[in-house]
Structure formats: structure tokens, C-alpha cells
Design a protein around this motif. Structure first.
Motif, PDB file in Angstrom:
ATOM      1  N   ALA A   1       0.821  -1.214   0.000  1.00  0.00           N
ATOM      2  CA  ALA A   1       0.000   0.000   0.000  1.00  0.00           C
ATOM      3  C   ALA A   1       0.855   1.265   0.000  1.00  0.00           C
ATOM      4  O   ALA A   1       0.359   2.346   0.248  1.00  0.00           O
ATOM      5  CB  ALA A   1      -0.928  -0.008   1.200  1.00  0.00           C
ATOM      6  N   LEU A   2       2.143   1.112  -0.272  1.00  0.00           N
ATOM      7  CA  LEU A   2       3.034   2.267  -0.175  1.00  0.00           C
ATOM      8  C   LEU A   2       3.285   2.909  -1.534  1.00  0.00           C
ATOM      9  O   LEU A   2       3.240   2.256  -2.570  1.00  0.00           O
ATOM     10  CB  LEU A   2       4.386   1.836   0.411  1.00  0.00           C
ATOM     11  N   THR A   3       3.575   4.215  -1.495  1.00  0.00           N
ATOM     12  CA  THR A   3       3.998   4.888  -2.720  1.00  0.00           C
ATOM     13  C   THR A   3       5.478   4.586  -2.945  1.00  0.00           C
ATOM     14  O   THR A   3       6.170   4.056  -2.067  1.00  0.00           O
ATOM     15  CB  THR A   3       3.832   6.412  -2.593  1.00  0.00           C
ATOM     16  N   GLN A   4       5.949   4.958  -4.128  1.00  0.00           N
ATOM     17  CA  GLN A   4       7.344   4.735  -4.488  1.00  0.00           C
ATOM     18  C   GLN A   4       8.277   5.336  -3.431  1.00  0.00           C
ATOM     19  O   GLN A   4       9.209   4.717  -2.956  1.00  0.00           O
ATOM     20  CB  GLN A   4       7.592   5.369  -5.859  1.00  0.00           C
ATOM     21  N   LYS A   5       7.979   6.574  -3.076  1.00  0.00           N
ATOM     22  CA  LYS A   5       8.810   7.318  -2.135  1.00  0.00           C
ATOM     23  C   LYS A   5       8.839   6.610  -0.764  1.00  0.00           C
ATOM     24  O   LYS A   5       9.903   6.417  -0.163  1.00  0.00           O
ATOM     25  CB  LYS A   5       8.233   8.733  -1.996  1.00  0.00           C
ATOM     26  N   GLU A   6       7.656   6.235  -0.324  1.00  0.00           N
ATOM     27  CA  GLU A   6       7.566   5.568   0.978  1.00  0.00           C
ATOM     28  C   GLU A   6       8.303   4.238   0.954  1.00  0.00           C
ATOM     29  O   GLU A   6       8.932   3.837   1.939  1.00  0.00           O
ATOM     30  CB  GLU A   6       6.089   5.345   1.349  1.00  0.00           C
ATOM     31  N   THR A   7       8.224   3.567  -0.199  1.00  0.00           N
ATOM     32  CA  THR A   7       8.932   2.302  -0.336  1.00  0.00           C
ATOM     33  C   THR A   7      10.433   2.513  -0.180  1.00  0.00           C
ATOM     34  O   THR A   7      11.121   1.749   0.509  1.00  0.00           O
ATOM     35  CB  THR A   7       8.629   1.675  -1.709  1.00  0.00           C
TER      36      THR A   7
ATOM     37  N   VAL B   1      -8.280   8.417  -7.645  1.00  0.00           N
ATOM     38  CA  VAL B   1      -8.269   6.966  -7.497  1.00  0.00           C
ATOM     39  C   VAL B   1      -7.890   6.292  -8.814  1.00  0.00           C
ATOM     40  O   VAL B   1      -6.971   5.489  -8.879  1.00  0.00           O
ATOM     41  CB  VAL B   1      -9.633   6.444  -7.002  1.00  0.00           C
ATOM     42  N   PHE B   2      -8.614   6.635  -9.876  1.00  0.00           N
ATOM     43  CA  PHE B   2      -8.228   6.151 -11.211  1.00  0.00           C
ATOM     44  C   PHE B   2      -8.676   7.161 -12.252  1.00  0.00           C
ATOM     45  O   PHE B   2      -9.553   7.983 -11.995  1.00  0.00           O
ATOM     46  CB  PHE B   2      -8.805   4.766 -11.495  1.00  0.00           C
ATOM     47  N   GLU B   3      -8.033   7.085 -13.432  1.00  0.00           N
ATOM     48  CA  GLU B   3      -8.301   8.088 -14.435  1.00  0.00           C
ATOM     49  C   GLU B   3      -8.394   7.491 -15.824  1.00  0.00           C
ATOM     50  O   GLU B   3      -7.630   6.599 -16.185  1.00  0.00           O
ATOM     51  CB  GLU B   3      -7.170   9.131 -14.422  1.00  0.00           C
TER      52      GLU B   3
ATOM     53  N   LEU C   1      -0.502  -4.524  -9.728  1.00  0.00           N
ATOM     54  CA  LEU C   1      -0.100  -4.785  -8.358  1.00  0.00           C
ATOM     55  C   LEU C   1      -1.270  -4.474  -7.437  1.00  0.00           C
ATOM     56  O   LEU C   1      -2.196  -3.778  -7.805  1.00  0.00           O
ATOM     57  CB  LEU C   1       1.091  -3.903  -7.982  1.00  0.00           C
ATOM     58  N   MET C   2      -1.196  -5.010  -6.210  1.00  0.00           N
ATOM     59  CA  MET C   2      -2.232  -4.673  -5.244  1.00  0.00           C
ATOM     60  C   MET C   2      -2.216  -3.172  -5.030  1.00  0.00           C
ATOM     61  O   MET C   2      -1.163  -2.550  -4.961  1.00  0.00           O
ATOM     62  CB  MET C   2      -1.951  -5.368  -3.919  1.00  0.00           C
ATOM     63  N   GLY C   3      -3.389  -2.585  -4.946  1.00  0.00           N
ATOM     64  CA  GLY C   3      -3.471  -1.145  -4.743  1.00  0.00           C
ATOM     65  C   GLY C   3      -3.370  -0.333  -6.019  1.00  0.00           C
ATOM     66  O   GLY C   3      -3.304   0.889  -5.979  1.00  0.00           O
ATOM     67  N   ALA C   4      -3.372  -1.005  -7.181  1.00  0.00           N
ATOM     68  CA  ALA C   4      -3.269  -0.278  -8.444  1.00  0.00           C
ATOM     69  C   ALA C   4      -4.575   0.410  -8.810  1.00  0.00           C
ATOM     70  O   ALA C   4      -4.603   1.274  -9.675  1.00  0.00           O
ATOM     71  CB  ALA C   4      -2.843  -1.226  -9.562  1.00  0.00           C
ATOM     72  N   GLY C   5      -5.654   0.020  -8.164  1.00  0.00           N
ATOM     73  CA  GLY C   5      -6.938   0.676  -8.407  1.00  0.00           C
ATOM     74  C   GLY C   5      -7.929  -0.187  -9.171  1.00  0.00           C
ATOM     75  O   GLY C   5      -8.989   0.293  -9.575  1.00  0.00           O
ATOM     76  N   ARG C   6      -7.616  -1.466  -9.346  1.00  0.00           N
ATOM     77  CA  ARG C   6      -8.501  -2.322 -10.149  1.00  0.00           C
ATOM     78  C   ARG C   6      -9.832  -2.568  -9.443  1.00  0.00           C
ATOM     79  O   ARG C   6     -10.895  -2.448 -10.041  1.00  0.00           O
ATOM     80  CB  ARG C   6      -7.803  -3.662 -10.437  1.00  0.00           C
TER      81      ARG C   6
ATOM     82  N   HIS D   1      -1.732   0.380 -13.643  1.00  0.00           N
ATOM     83  CA  HIS D   1      -0.676   0.829 -12.741  1.00  0.00           C
ATOM     84  C   HIS D   1      -1.073   2.184 -12.178  1.00  0.00           C
ATOM     85  O   HIS D   1      -1.337   3.120 -12.921  1.00  0.00           O
ATOM     86  CB  HIS D   1       0.641   0.935 -13.509  1.00  0.00           C
ATOM     87  N   GLU D   2      -1.135   2.271 -10.865  1.00  0.00           N
ATOM     88  CA  GLU D   2      -1.487   3.513 -10.165  1.00  0.00           C
ATOM     89  C   GLU D   2      -2.665   4.242 -10.792  1.00  0.00           C
ATOM     90  O   GLU D   2      -2.609   5.433 -11.088  1.00  0.00           O
ATOM     91  CB  GLU D   2      -0.259   4.421 -10.063  1.00  0.00           C
TER      92      GLU D   2
END
Lengths: 495, 311
Positions: free
Chosen positions: A169-175, A266-268, A285-290, A467-468
Motif C-alpha cells: 500500500a506504499l507509494t514509491q517514495k515511501e517504499t 483513485v483512477f483516471e 499490483l495490489m493497490g493499483a486501483g482495479r 498501474h497507479e
């Protein structure tokens, strides 16, 4: 701390989950634990930390055989498990969370806030993160909450840290911050067990990999001496083809189309088409918004903009009720929360989506209901004592089949499946794949969201990769492989 | 499941067994208690709580609660009395009162569904406000001298084939609620809303509408109960129905309905209502002081709920 876990067996209700599973953790290493969903990674860790008991096998810590009777004992020994679903109390502050159950007190049992604040600051500084100890937990980002969990572990002087899908559930930066912290822990002699599906992350961060498959120990490799292909082979263990029944569905006209569906933040701009008899896979990936996209299509998530067309006509799914009337079915990701009424019978769960069909002028037809339920149990071979059995007592696979029964008889034109085989054993998976194929051959347009890549590759005619919150590509069955889908799922581009 | 047959059947009938025991014990001690006349008057007394408890059962099955029933009862009877005193035909006044009760229930329902208030808070609000409105409307004084219309008297005091009319209504309501909850789509939705609202919503159940309806039913039943009282007392009182929600909730709990919703039966509530009535009536006949009666009632409820927890 060095840990050897060997020969672990464990079954739940006669269903073997672990068979001769194990791994060896050296002190000061970051050790990846990999395997498909249901391979038994989390179960193995829960056995190590005393949450579950084992049926057979040994756990040796620093040369001594141990059995922790509960999580607290494991924590005392220095082994801390950070679960995927974070174990935090959202209404309390960071500080209160960190000292939950181990508050520092003055002589008369009064909380010593000063001392706790000081200790809290010290540990957070150690991690090098800037979090206000007085902030309420629900105001932090998921990444920050994760840091608090790690800080909690450091406070009890953890020597082994187990992290289950910490970056899901993390963003790139947080990762990146998490990786930095993990490396600094390693430098201080803490061992880390890192459970993840993300191959790239593991090759970046870890020292060794242990692979489990269907609850069995497969092997351990040094990162420097292996590659992604080899690990994938270890995880899957067989050719993908044979796990998935052959499909003969004729693909017909476009029945369902989504144009520029957007839910701000959320998604676009989600646009795609599904044809009758087609299985459209949604990878990512999990959290991608599917899941969120599917919820929006089904009228469960608002506000959204964009168009949804069924048979070329625009429809407005303002609620799940409306979406159902328009011919959409939705088998949700979470069986227990969204899918089933666990304290109700199989019969009541199947009929709840079919009330119109089994009633006349609002009065239920006992016979019509019996017929429907019996048909469902038979056609989907749901294993049960009686249709009045509560669904809470069924295995994951049978629960999932009840949900399929609930939806199939609504005669959907479009059926959305969100993680249809999560937490389901291999045998039941195959049955579910056959059900999906049957539906497709009856002309149902199937949308299948799955985080298990092999499943998407094995089942889908076409794969949409998300993706995201945006679609990063469409891959046809013929061209699809783990690599190109994974690249799109992580935001890369296919050359 | 097989195990359902023996052990849980006994628990299913636990409330019934308790009722039989109570009747037997009080009956043995007191000859006055075990007369047909007393049983009929006991049933008539129980009908007032019974109507409210049936409505309450629906609300509780959805995972809610309705604290406002006593106040709804007071305010609707006040209106009804005023209508009758103003010369309106009694039958019409009755129907209007019930419709107004349904309307008041809808207000609670809207606070719960559209207002997203917790049912406890929402109906605490309506309970307080409706009681206040009753006081304002009646200026704190009873409305009496309602004339001697046959319909008004018959509602609470009349007999049909030797059976008190409220008792007939009570049995009728019991059958209607069984039908409603067990045999209709609406009933299924009520259970679904209490069992797992997320899952039910995703299966196309309109949860908000279902919840709104149960509060409306509860309001209507409270008003109906008020009409019986109005007829029996011959006047409307501003404090009428105070704390009636407690007996209703206790009856539902005694009947084994889960307070978190999704599980329970109307016939359980029926038995619960009778237990409360037998306790009230029996303890009175035995000459137990009303102070002790409450303690005994509380203990009986406690025992019932504890045995429910062992399920």
C-alpha cells in the motif's frame, strides 16, 4: 539471531496448508520468503511467532528448540511480526499506539506521559522518520503507519522482524524510505524476513530467497546467484498451461464498454471493451486501483465520470441494484466482508441476489427457492451437509462457489470477478476456472481481476494492465508473458 | 448441519421453556393466577407491549434500535384524542394516528439512513423531541371526555367471541409479522441488512429503503399500541408510554434475537412478550412490591441473555 524452521506440517480442518515447510534465517540478513498466494508464507510465519500451533516440525532459535505459545512470547524473545493488515488503533495517537499494553507509569499507576514521549521520539529518530508522537494514527499515511509499527518493534528490541507485503500500500517514495530503514536495521544486526510478491523489490533489497510452493519448501538461493526466471520457475513449478482447463468459448460482439471512467485521485481515463464469451483479465499490483474501477462500474463507488455502455447503449449504474438490473454481476474480492452473510445459511446467501426470481408480488416461493438452491449446490458441486448450513463453516473454495451460485442465476450479461481464487486451494481453483469457462461459453462477458499473474495468463483472452490508477497497456493472450505484464504493472514500458 | 438437531433445538425453545416454567410455578402458588379470566386479561395487557415489540424486532434485526416508541405512542394518542374531541369519526382518527406514527417512524429512519446517525442516537433524539412535542401539544395536561363512541370503547375493551379485541389484534399482528419476516422478500432483506449490510448492498438490496421501512413499521406499531391504551384509559396522557421501549427491547432480547442484527425470530419475541406479561401479572397477584418486581424482571432477562450467549 539465527532461526531454523524445519519440516513444518499444518492443516486446517483436514486441509493441509503446510507440508514439510521451512527456512533458515541467519543473523543480520534480509531474507525473502516467496511463493504464490496460498503457498503458506504467512501461515509459516504465524507458526514461528506462536499465533498458530504446528502439527509437526521443529523451530530452533540460536541452537535451542523453542515453541512460542503466543505472539507475546515470541515478542519477548525478540521476534516481531508486522502483518499486512496493520495492527494499529486508528483513533489513538502514535505514542498511545506504540505503548499500547506496555504503558510507562509513575508510582501510582498513572501514565508517565513525559517518559513515553521521550522514548517515542528516541525510537522514531532512530528510524530517521519525522512523525509527531501526538498525531492521531488515522491522520498518517499508510507508509507512516507502517513506520510506527516498525518503531513499535524496535521499542521491544526486536532481533528478527517479519514483514508481510509491507509495500503493497506504499507509494514509491515511501517504499524507498522503508528500504533505507530496513537496511539500517540490518546494519545493526537485526534479521528481516521479507514476504513480498514484487520481484524487483526483492532483488534490490534482499540477500537470500526461500521459495514455498503449495505449502512445501522448494529451495533457498542467494540473490547474487539467481535470477527472476529461476525464482518464478521455483514458485510455479510446472508449466502454466496444464493448470487451466482449455477454453472453447466463441468470442462474439462487444457487449460492454467503458469510456474515460474517472474517479478523481483513485483512477483516471479508464477505457476498455469486453466481448461476449471473452475473459478480460485485469492485471496489476495490489493497490493499483482495479478493485476501485470495478466498484465504480457496479455503482458502489462514487463519484465517477465517464460512460458505461452495454450493448451499445449508455447505462447509469447509480447503485448496485441498478447495475444488476442492467445485467452486471460482481463477485467481490473479500468473501467475508463483502461476499457472504457468514451467519446465514447457504440457501439464504444464494437467494439474496435472486429474490426477484424466487418471489411473486414480494412473497417468497418456497419451492422456487429450494429448486434454485439445490441447482446451485449441484451444478457448482458445493460440499456441504445441507443447504441450511451456515456459510461461516465452509472452506474458502466452497464459500467462493456459494458466491458464484448467488451470481450465476441472476443471469448476468457481464460478470466481474475480483480475485476469484484468492485463498482457495488448488483443487477448488481448477473447479472455479471451469465455472468461469462455462460462463464464457454461454456468452457471458467476463472481467477477471487477479493479482496472480499465472492465473491471468492462463485464463484471459486479453489482459488489461493497470498501474497507479491508469491503464498502462493491453496485452493479447498470444503475446502475454509474466515479464511484459509485470513491466507494465510496475509502470514500465514494453520496447 | 447435524448438530443443529438436538442441542440448538433445546436452545431455540429456551424462552418457551422459561415461559412454561414461570406459568407453572406462579400457577401452583396462586389459584387466582390460573383462571381463564386472568389469562385473557394477561394477554390483553401483553398486547400493548406486543405490538411495539414486533416492530422493535424488525428494527433490531436490521442491527438498529428504536428508543422513540414510547414518545411516538404518546404523541400519536394525543393527536388521536384531539381529533376525536374535535368531532372527527373515531375510525378515521385511528387510521390517521397510525399514519402519523408511521410518519414519525420515517423521521427516525431518515436520520439513520440519510443522516448516517447511529440508530441509538437518532432515536434518542426523536424520543426526546417527540416527548417534548407531546408536552407542548397537550400543554402538560391530559385530553379526556372523548365521548362514548362504540369504536373507541371496542378497541381496548371490546370482546369478539369472548376474546378481548386487543388479544385478537395481537394474534393477528403476530401472524402478519411471521409472514412478513419469514415469507416475503422484504423479510429476507431485513435479515440481510442486519447480517452483512455490505454484502447485501452488493447483492442489490436497497439497504436504506429496508431500514427506513422498519422504522416506519415500528412507528406505526407504537401508534397502534397507543390506540388500545387510549381506549382503555378513555383519555390521552402526556406521560403515556414512558419507558415502554425498555419492555419491548427486553421482550426481543428474551426471544433470542441478536442485538447486533441478522438473527432472531418473531415467535421468540412473542414468547418474550408473554414472559414479561406473566412476570408483571404474576408478581402483582402474588403481592410482590413493585420495587422488587423490577429486580426480578431484570434478573430473568439477565438469565435469558446469558443463556443466549452460550449459543
Amino acid at each position: 539471531m539465527q532461526i531454523e524452521v524445519r519440516g513444518i506440517n499444518k492443516s486446517f480442518g483436514g486441509n493441509p496448508v503446510l507440508k514439510n515447510a521451512g527456512f533458515v534465517l541467519d543473523s543480520g540478513e534480509i531474507h525473502a520468503l516467496m511463493g504464490e498466494n496460498g503457498a503458506g508464507k504467512s501461515t509459516l510465519m504465524k507458526i514461528l511467532t506462536g499465533e498458530y500451533t504446528r502439527d509437526a516440525g521443529t523451530v530452533v532459535v540460536d541452537g535451542q528448540e523453542v515453541t512460542y505459545r503466543n505472539v507475546q512470547e515470541a515478542e519477548k524473545a525478540g521476534i516481531v511480526f508486522i502483518h499486512q493488515e496493520l495492527n494499529v488503533l486508528f483513533d489513538l495517537t502514535v505514542e498511545e499506539n506504540m505503548f499500547l499494553g506496555k504503558e510507562l507509569t509513575t508510582r501510582f499507576g498513572i501514565c508517565d506521559k513525559g517518559a513515553m514521549r521521550k522514548e517515542c521520539r528516541r525510537v522514531l529518530d532512530l528510524l530517521g522518520v519525522e512523525i509527531n508522537p501526538a498525531e492521531r494514527m488515522n491522520r498518517l499515511s499508510v507508509g507512516q503507519q507502517q513506520m510506527v509499527e516498525i518503531a513499535k518493534a524496535l521499542m521491544v528490541d526486536a532481533k528478527v522482524l517479519i514483514m508481510d507485503e509491507p509495500t503493497s500500500a506504499l507509494t514509491q517514495k515511501e517504499t524507498e524510505i522503508l528500504f533505507e530503514v530496513t537496511r539500517s536495521l540490518k546494519a545493526r544486526g537485526v534479521s528481516v524476513v521479507y514476504i513480498s510478491h514484487r520481484m524487483e523489490e526483492i532483488f534490490e533489497l534482499c540477500d537470500r530467497i526461500t521459495v514455498l510452493r503449495d505449502g512445501e519448501y522448494i529451495g533457498t538461493k542467494k540473490i547474487s546467484e539467481t535470477n527472476m526466471n529461476e525464482v518464478v520457475k521455483m514458485m510455479i513449478g510446472r508449466e502454466i498451461g496444464e493448470r487451466y482447463p482449455e477454453r472453447k468459448a466463441k468470442i462474439g460482439d462487444v457487449v460492454f464498454e467503458v469510456k474515460n471512467l474517472t474517479c478523481p485521485g483513485v483512477f483516471e481515463n479508464i477505457s476498455f471493451q469486453v466481448r461476449a464469451g471473452q475473459v478480460l483479465g485485469f492485471a496489476g499490483l495490489m493497490g493499483a486501483g482495479r478493485t476501485e474501477i470495478m466498484e465504480a462500474i457496479f455503482g458502489y463507488r462514487k463519484p465517477v465520470t465517464g460512460q458505461i455502455l452495454i450493448d451499445g447503449r449508455e447505462v447509469h449504474n447509480s447503485s448496485p441494484e441498478a447495475a444488476m438490473k442492467n445485467g452486471i454481476g460482481f463477485i467481490t474480492e473479500d468473501r467475508k466482508v463483502q461476499g457472504l452473510m457468514l451467519d446465514q445459511s447457504i440457501a439464504k446467501n444464494i437467494s439474496i441476489a435472486n429474490l426477484g426470481k424466487i418471489s411473486k408480488h414480494g412473497v417468497l416461493g418456497k419451492e422456487a427457492e429450494d429448486r434454485l438452491v439445490k441447482q446451485g449446490i449441484k451444478e457448482l458441486s458445493i460440499k456441504c451437509f445441507s443447504e441450511r448450513q451456515h456459510t461461516v463453516n465452509l472452506s474458502g473454495g466452497n464459500q467462493q462457489k456459494v458466491i458464484f451460485a448467488k451470481w450465476i442465476y441472476t443471469d448476468p450479461k457481464i460478470l466481474i470477478l475480483d480475485e476469484p481464487t484468492r485463498g482457495v486451494d488448488i483443487g477448488a481453483k481448477k473447479e472455479i476456472y471451469s465455472i468461469i469457462n462455462d460462463l464464457a461459453s454461454k456468452g457471458v462477458a467476463v472481467i477477471m481481476v487477479s493479482s496472480e499473474l499465472p492465473e491471468v495468463l492462463g485464463m484471459a483472452d486479453q489482459i488489461v494492465v493497470v498501474h497507479e490508477g491508469t491503464i498502462t497497456g493491453f496485452v493479447d493472450r498470444k503475446e502475454a508473458n509474466q515479464e511484459n505484464v509485470m513491466i507494465l504493472a510496475t509502470g514500465g514500458k514494453i520496447k | 448441519m447435524k448438530s443443529k438437531t438436538v442441542s440448538s433445538r433445546i436452545q431455540d425453545f429456551g424462552a418457551l421453556i422459561a415461559l412454561v416454567l414461570l406459568v407453572a410455578v406462579i400457577g401452583i402458588i396462586s389459584p387466582e393466577f390460573r383462571t381463564v379470566g386472568n389469562f385473557l386479561s394477561l394477554l390483553r395487557q401483553s398486547s400493548i407491549n406486543g405490538f411495539i415489540a414486533f416492530g422493535m424486532t424488525c428494527v433490531i434485526l436490521t442491527g438498529g434500535i428504536d428508543l422513540s416508541v414510547g414518545s411516538v405512542l404518546a404523541l400519536t394518542t394525543a393527536f388521536c384524542a384531539a381529533f376525536i374531541k374535535g368531532g372527527m369519526p373515531v375510525g378515521l382518527a385511528f387510521i390517521l394516528a397510525i399514519l402519523i406514527g408511521i410518519g414519525f417512524g420515517c423521521i427516525s429512519g431518515l436520520l439513520v439512513t440519510k443522516g448516517r446517525l447511529q440508530p441509538f442516537i437518532a432515536t434518542l433524539v426523536t424520543m426526546t423531541v417527540f416527548r417534548g412535542l407531546t408536552m407542548i401539544f397537550m400543554d402538560g395536561k391530559p385530553i379526556s371526555n372523548l365521548g362514548d363512541s362504540f369504536a373507541l370503547k371496542f378497541m381496548g375493551k371490546g370482546n369478539l367471541f369472548g376474546i378481548p379485541f386487543p388479544v385478537i389484534l395481537f394474534i393477528l399482528a403476530f401472524l402478519i409479522f411471521i409472514f412478513l419476516l419469514e415469507k416475503t422478500v422484504f423479510g429476507r432483506r431485513v435479515y440481510a441488512a442486519g447480517s452483512n449490510p455490505v454484502s447485501a448492498k452488493l447483492a442489490g438490496v436497497n439497504i436504506d429503503l429496508t431500514k427506513l421501512t422498519v422504522y416506519a413499521i415500528s412507528g406505526g406499531m407504537a401508534a397502534l399500541s397507543g390506540l388500545i391504551l387510549l381506549s382503555r384509559l378513555g383519555s390521552a396522557q402526556p406521560t403515556l408510554g414512558t419507558s415502554y421501549e425498555m419492555d419491548a427491547i427486553a421482550s426481543v432480547a428474551l426471544g433470542g434475537t441478536s442485538m447486533s442484527g441478522g438473527r432472531g425470530r418473531v415467535w421468540g419475541t412473542f414468547v418474550g412478550v408473554l414472559i414479561i406479561a406473566v412476570l408483571n401479572n404474576g408478581l402483582n397477584i402474588l403481592g410482590v412490591s413493585s420495587y422488587y418486581q423490577d429486580v426480578v424482571k431484570g434478573i430473568v432477562i439477565l438469565i435469558a441473555v446469558l443463556s443466549d450467549r452460550n449459543r
